[in-house]
Design an enzyme around this catalytic site. Structure first.
Site, PDB file in Angstrom:
ATOM      1  N   GLY A  63       5.119 -10.399   2.319  1.00  0.00           N
ATOM      2  CA  GLY A  63       4.006 -10.139   1.200  1.00  0.00           C
ATOM      3  C   GLY A  63       5.375  -9.272   0.708  1.00  0.00           C
ATOM      4  N   GLY A 117       3.996  -7.346  -1.889  1.00  0.00           N
ATOM      5  CA  GLY A 117       3.583  -5.910  -2.351  1.00  0.00           C
ATOM      6  C   GLY A 117       4.342  -4.442  -2.084  1.00  0.00           C
ATOM      7  N   PHE A 118       3.673  -4.082  -2.091  1.00  0.00           N
ATOM      8  CA  PHE A 118       4.495  -2.021  -2.415  1.00  0.00           C
ATOM      9  C   PHE A 118       4.787  -1.620  -1.287  1.00  0.00           C
ATOM     10  CE2 PHE A 118       1.048  -1.529  -6.202  1.00  0.00           C
ATOM     11  CZ  PHE A 118       2.498  -1.031  -6.890  1.00  0.00           C
ATOM     12  N   GLY A 119       4.300  -2.545   0.315  1.00  0.00           N
ATOM     13  CA  GLY A 119       5.051  -2.083   0.752  1.00  0.00           C
ATOM     14  C   GLY A 119       6.351  -3.288   1.250  1.00  0.00           C
ATOM     15  N   VAL A 138       2.602 -17.905   4.403  1.00  0.00           N
ATOM     16  CA  VAL A 138       2.498 -17.643   5.998  1.00  0.00           C
ATOM     17  C   VAL A 138       0.829 -18.308   7.002  1.00  0.00           C
ATOM     18  CG1 VAL A 138       2.907 -16.529   7.671  1.00  0.00           C
ATOM     19  CG2 VAL A 138       4.404 -16.379   6.067  1.00  0.00           C
ATOM     20  N   GLU A 165     -12.824   3.347 -12.359  1.00  0.00           N
ATOM     21  CA  GLU A 165     -11.942   3.485 -13.660  1.00  0.00           C
ATOM     22  C   GLU A 165     -13.041   1.556 -13.581  1.00  0.00           C
ATOM     23  OE1 GLU A 165      -8.305   2.744 -11.191  1.00  0.00           O
ATOM     24  OE2 GLU A 165      -7.402   4.454 -12.239  1.00  0.00           O
ATOM     25  N   ASP A 173      -1.582  -1.732   3.969  1.00  0.00           N
ATOM     26  CA  ASP A 173      -3.397  -1.937   3.878  1.00  0.00           C
ATOM     27  C   ASP A 173      -3.518  -2.406   5.719  1.00  0.00           C
ATOM     28  OD1 ASP A 173      -3.195  -0.353   2.002  1.00  0.00           O
ATOM     29  OD2 ASP A 173      -4.281  -2.745   0.645  1.00  0.00           O
TER      30      ASP A 173
END
Lengths: 440, 440
Positions: free
Chosen positions: A11, A13-15, A79, A174, A302
């Site tokens: 992944g 993403g941000f992590g 994966v 938003e 997450d």
């Protein structure tokens, strides 16, 4: 397999990205795996869905981020399996499956839309978790107006131009605010034949923005109302069809657009670890980000379930994922160096949500609360800052300035996209469809 | 049906757009129909396909163009039938078909890719006629490199990174040049594991850029060679598979990417007029742009067949389409006013093609020939000028400056898109699939 310890990150993403950046240049080999060839700046997905930004404005090629980091290798694939005994992954590429070994594994596959088992919502609702969701939703909204303008029946026209957003969190707020501005600034002029369109925000609990102080919750609600968004609280969605939404209080809304921003859960990859999961399909961890009873596997973002000193799980927020990813990387390096691992403590810089032009709320350092113009400017500034890459910042800034000055929307095009729902999948697109279940 | 004469224009390409603009504010009602909700600046499609520009940079919402023109109405739909006796059109909308009457009809449905009956090419080749083609091709090219990087077999890797362009016209040249720069400036660094990629340009006749003077043809060929593109002349493609291209001279090229820029023909809508067509499926016309024996129907642009004083048909070029569209509109207004119609004379400003950074050829007013840097700057300047809308100009300029200074490509994302070939169609996308047969 090389001499140096091999760390695989699932992944981007941000992590995963922060974990990889913490390992760049270190004496380890890193393989970073993602379903996409780009990292997505998810906080601005709703602006792509509402014609304010281009997809490429909030996406950044993963290979470019690490083009000068010799020890970081990038793989585009999905994966499928984790064998924690053999320490290998099974990865589905476009055309075939391969196996990749690891010494240490960081799982950062993020979260997916949570429909809480409501199949009607899953079949008819629009998620907003990745770039494909955003483009698909944009196309759908624009198409509703193109269809409405040729309809004789007024009730049909109204149903086509009624947009419902479910979920009183930042994404819901938003999106509702941006949808109303899209209509008010652009679509109203593009389709003068149509009556007034309507944006409705529905939240099951009695408050918007639950984690915020009451003062900001009320402000958010007032700002939404001042914009023209109808807010319905204390009411949950019971059923959704192609042309209606039914609420728990019995009312039925005629609409073809239900945007589901009411819940997320850990990516299904967590089930591949074969251990009892915490609520929301999240993986229970030691404070070092290690999976209990799974040697050398770390989970961040997450997917990770970790409780703060009050016994509350850390929220699914980007800063949490970033700090967890960084810690997991450092802890792996410490293990390799024979040092003790550190435990996670969250540095909370605050939370903010924008509602529209000059409208926002911010809760900073759990102390300072901002509303309206000031909060909005802070939001704009910080999100520009957080974007990856100078070109994306420049392009987003240009689009924002343009939209602000001209009350125009730059990218209201109906372009090809794919229904995000797996049920609609056809073989050729299968892997992209899966995306909605795991936004990298 | 209103009191004022009702003019229906089919297609919002360059011909239809200029016709509509000539009728804006006049004492007529105009309905402008297109399959898309945007006008496409087709000369830059190849830059979207090669990651240099965003789709929205070269697309402009049709409704926005005419938002202040009260007598111009826009309809997104596909014209299925033309009843020239009843003077009505059958139009397929997203969900159902409708009928629209007309007093005067301007057909400007453009052209489609011409495979000359070669089903292998149609099934395996990549067209480049509309925005979906460009996005689909971009995804495919990026995917080839992602796949190649995981392949053990060197021959397979080479096949995946060999890109073949067929057609020695401007589109073929510009695409081949841009592909090579995409590889050289970006993909080479993104995929350091791969051997040198190869771009091959194939032309069946003995020269590139047939209409240009020989001096410029040779220059174009030299500039392509200096860039690193392999040019094969005097050789036609006989067969194409998923992983190979066979040429008339017997050689076989291992590749997964054949871009077909070797021919176009009039949009199939021309057949709905039920009259003998000219070669290339184009509609024979009077010099007034009127269809012979079809009352009140005008055809302009790529669909129109009109011969110059040398007996040669006017080429399928944007300026021709623009001037024809304008004339058709004016002639209709003259008819309404009871005046004599005017006949078409083409004002040729010249032709130009860019090959890459500082590389181009230009043939201006059939007098001045430019090559290299000067021609390239002229090309950049004029295409910025011709773009619709300040925002698009600004965005394209920004991307060009960015790409020029950084040798970077802004938008190398693998995003959802649909295979342009109708054979691959699934119901939900049917109308978009058809697109390749009629680029507005």
């Amino acid at each position: 397999m090389t001499q140096r310890p091999r760390i695989v990150i699932v992944g981007a993403g941000f992590g995963g990205l922060h974990a990889a950046q913490a390992l760049a240049g270190k004496d380890v080999d890193v393989l970073l795996i993602d379903r996409q060839n780009y990292h997505t700046f998810t906080p601005l997905l709703y602006q792509v869905a509402t014609c304010a930004l281009d997809p490429s404005d909030i996406a950044y090629p993963i290979r470019q981020i690490f083009s000068r980091k010799r020890n970081i290798h990038v793989l585009m694939g999905e994966v499928e399996q984790i064998d924690s005994d053999a320490r290998t992954l099974t990865i589905q590429l476009e055309d075939r499956a391969i196996q990749e070994p690891y010494d240490y594994l960081i799982v950062a596959a993020g979260s997916v839309t949570n429909y809480f088992g409501n199949e009607a919502v899953e079949a008819n609702g629009f998620p907003l978790k990745d770039l494909n969701d955003a483009i698909f939703l944009r196309n759908h909204i624009l198409q509703q107006f193109e269809t409405a303008v040729r309809r004789e029946d007024e009730a049909e026209r109204r149903a086509l131009t009624t947009l419902v957003v479910v979920g009183g969190g930042p994404t819901g707020l938003e999106t509702a605010g941006a949808l109303h501005e899209l209509y008010n600034d652009v679509l109203k002029n593009d389709f003068p034949e149509l009556e007034r369109a309507q944006v409705i925000l529905i939240e099951a609990t009695k408050t918007l923005l639950t984690p915020y102080p009451e003062k900001l919750q009320d402000s958010a609600r007032d700002q939404l109302a001042s914009l023209g968004v109808r807010v319905i609280l204390n009411t949950s969605v019971t059923d959704v069809g192609e042309s209606y939404v039914k609420l728990a209080d019995g009312q039925e809304i005629a609409t073809h657009t239900l945007i589901w921003a009411a819940g997320t859960k850990g990516a299904p990859l967590s089930e591949r670890l074969n251990l009892p999961l915490q609520r929301g399909g999240r993986v229970p961890l030691r404070p070092t980000m290690e999976v209990v009873e799974r040697e050398a596997i770390y989970v961040v973002g997450d997917m990770a379930y970790l409780e703060d000193d009050k016994g509350q799980p850390y929220p699914m927020l980007i800063p949490v994922a970033q700090q967890e990813g960084k810690l997991a990387a450092h802890n792996i390096l410490r293990r390799i160096a024979g040092q003790d691992q550190e435990t996670f403590t969250y540095h909370d810089r605050g939370i903010m949500a924008t509602i529209g032009r000059s409208r926002a709320v911010a809760w900073i350092f759990n102390r300072i609360s901002l509303t309206g113009y000031l909060a909005w400017v802070a939001w704009l500034f910080l999100h520009l800052l957080w974007l990856l890459g100078f070109r994306n910042r420049l392009s987003v800034l240009m689009n924002w300035v343009w939209n602000y000055l001209t009350y125009d929307r730059s990218v209201r095009l109906i372009l090809p996209s794919k229904r995000p729902l797996a049920v609609e999948a056809e073989p050729i697109y299968a892997d992209e469809h899966e995306l909605v279940e795991e936004s990298g």
